[in-house]
Design an enzyme around this catalytic site. Structure first.
Site, PDB file in Angstrom:
ATOM      1  N   ASP A   1       0.820  -1.206   0.000  1.00  0.00           N
ATOM      2  CA  ASP A   1       0.000   0.000   0.000  1.00  0.00           C
ATOM      3  C   ASP A   1       0.855   1.257   0.000  1.00  0.00           C
ATOM      4  OD1 ASP A   1      -2.639   0.722  -0.222  1.00  0.00           O
ATOM      5  OD2 ASP A   1      -2.942   1.018   1.921  1.00  0.00           O
TER       6      ASP A   1
ATOM      7  N   ASP B   1      -9.168  -2.384   2.633  1.00  0.00           N
ATOM      8  CA  ASP B   1      -8.963  -1.748   3.935  1.00  0.00           C
ATOM      9  C   ASP B   1      -9.987  -2.215   4.959  1.00  0.00           C
ATOM     10  OD1 ASP B   1      -6.885  -0.262   2.821  1.00  0.00           O
ATOM     11  OD2 ASP B   1      -8.257   1.281   2.117  1.00  0.00           O
TER      12      ASP B   1
END
Length: 532
Positions: A331, A393
């Site tokens: 990420d 997420d």
């Protein structure tokens, strides 16, 4: 923003997005303090040389000119010399801030901004050619109220999905004795994640993200199709336990030899499957209706996340740590490092999540929760009219404090954030701290928190398959492993456990105690174990 009103009155004014550089000249933050000036349509000219100026100049007007090949400085210098109070440049390409150097900035005293060609056509179509405009730059609030909605949806999904997965796991361990020979299984099988699966998953994520960046217009429809199928499956999985408990609609499909239908599923479940598929199809058809389609997308997204949280299991904290750390690097790299590697200087992650600005399809990836802005800022028209939170997420970590830190970073930096940068440390640190406080870190790390084969009660009679004689009553109870206690399982409400009563060997045969289900031992009063 450029606020447009008609000189002849009539309809209410409308705001349009412009991209300007405050180093040319500052714009007021309040529309009430901005001057409402006549817009001069001079798009037949590129305003690159003195002959392009009108004979009487642009006295107290804001000219609208085409982009052309000359510099912004050449255009705005001619416009300012002709008496203009500002300059709007129409561009058919991606809008970029009109730049110059410090000497040019000091020389120019009027604002210069770019307006998209599409917005120019809408202005003249909606208001005609006689219009007045005011240029202003409203401030953007640090946080939007839609963050509260996203927080509740995300944390609620993680909490409900975790509870569902845990309760199902406990129920399955307590009902090992019950064979499911019915026409349909009550629960889907869980999938345990292994280190090999983690490596394959991360490689696939990286590959897909890069492919989407370079072939977005072709692959976006593949992702939309996958989302429709997977979200309808998730919605069916979430609603089927409720439908199965309804007192009506218990009739089944007649005997047949068709695939799947030979199991004679309930008609109500077939109708539920059609309903879930119809909901995803409706979203697929109207996915670009910004007024209400986001509600369907969020509902389908939450159902998909619940299904994945229930099905995919991380059996050990070791596997969980490996997955989170790898995705942490993934990420951060694709959000903060890739801007230095791309020609546009934009993050690959943000570019793909929000849709490339030069996309011909203008489609958006559906693998996010999205809520429209709730504040009254006109900037919602320009950029990011929705706040987004990716499914990754939600599915990977858990959760609440890390999400609050993410929102704080978003408000302070005013740019897209890699949520896992904040979620992963909060998840790992709090999980480790809780395991240490409970003195269960060893079991947590290796996944040995459940007893796989819990011994039967010492007073239970031997089963028919066990030829060994029953132990004497004074035999000591086997002690459970450290940190674990014998499973305590109430009988399932649908079908009480059968009571095994052996045949009498004589008239005075003593009555036998009922046999507890396999893996479910009544709690002895003499043992107190630590909860696993």
């Amino acid at each position: 923003m450029v606020h447009v009103v008609s000189e002849t009155g009539g309809r209410k004014g409308k705001d349009y997005c412009i991209l300007y550089n405050p180093q040319w000249a500052h714009l007021p933050h309040d529309l009430g303090k901005a001057s409402l000036l006549q817009l001069r349509d001079w798009t037949a000219s590129v305003l690159c040389s003195p002959p392009d100026l009108p004979a009487k100049g642009f006295s107290n007007q804001i000219p609208l000119v085409a982009r052309g090949n000359c510099t912004f400085y050449e255009k705005v210098r001619l416009a300012q010399g002709g008496g203009a109070r500002g300059l709007l440049i129409v561009s058919k390409e991606t809008l970029v801030p009109p730049g110059g150097n410090k000497t040019q900035y000091d020389e120019i005293g009027i604002p210069v901004a770019l307006l998209s060609h599409k917005d120019m056509l809408d202005i003249f179509k909606s208001f005609g050619r006689a219009v007045r405009v005011a240029l202003y730059a409203p401030g953007e609030p640090m946080l939007d109220y839609n963050m509260v909605i996203i927080f509740v949806m995300a944390v609620g999904t993680v909490a409900l999905g975790g509870y569902w997965a845990g309760s199902r796991d406990v129920r399955k361990r307590c009902m090992k004795h019950k064979r499911d020979d019915g026409p349909e299984k009550q629960e889907d099988e869980a999938v345990d994640v292994t280190p090999v699966m983690i490596c394959v998953f991360v490689v696939m994520c990286c590959s897909m993200l890069v492919l989407l960046y370079y072939f977005y217009d072709q692959l976006v429809y593949v992702i939309i199709g996958i989302f429709c199928l997977s979200s309808s499956t998730g919605l069916y999985s979430c609603l089927s336990p409720l439908v199965q408990r309804l007192p009506l609609g218990r009739c089944r499909v007649p005997n047949n030899s068709l695939p799947y239908f030979h199991k004679r599923p309930r008609v109500s479940m077939l109708l539920l499957a059609l309903l879930c598929l119809a909901v995803s199809v409706v979203w697929g058809v109207f996915r670009n209706e910004d007024q209400w389609a986001w509600i369907l997308q969020d509902a389908l997204g939450v159902a998909f996340c619940l299904y994945m949280l229930k099905t995919i299991r991380l059996p050990t904290f070791k596997a969980c740590t490996l997955l989170l750390l790898v995705l942490f690097v993934y990420d951060v790299f694709f959000v903060f490092v890739t801007p230095f590697l791309t020609k546009s200087g934009n993050s690959i992650m943000v570019e793909v999540a929000t849709g490339p600005s030069d996309s011909a399809t203008h489609e958006k990836l559906p693998m996010v929760l999205k809520v429209p802005r709730l504040n009254a800022s006109p900037l919602a028209l320009c950029d990011r009219p929705f706040s987004l939170l990716g499914f990754g997420d939600i599915l990977v970590p858990a959760y609440g404090i890390g999400l609050l830190v993410t929102f704080m970073a978003l408000a302070l930096m005013q740019r897209g954030q890699p949520a896992l940068l904040y979620l992963v440390p909060c998840t790992l640190v709090t999980s480790c701290a809780l395991a240490l406080w409970r003195r269960e870190l060893g079991m947590f790390w290796t996944g040995s928190g459940f007893a796989k084969d819990v011994p039967q009660s010492p007073w239970a009679p031997p089963s028919a398959d066990d030829p060994q004689p029953q132990k004497d009553s004074d035999t000591s109870l086997p002690r459970p492993p450290p940190g674990e206690e014998l499973a305590k399982c109430p009988p399932p409400p649908e079908q009480p456990p059968e009571v095994s009563v052996p045949e009498e060997t004589g008239a005075g045969a003593p009555p036998q105690e009922p046999v507890s289900p396999v893996g479910c031992t009544p709690e002895p009063t003499s043992l107190v174990g630590a909860s696993a």
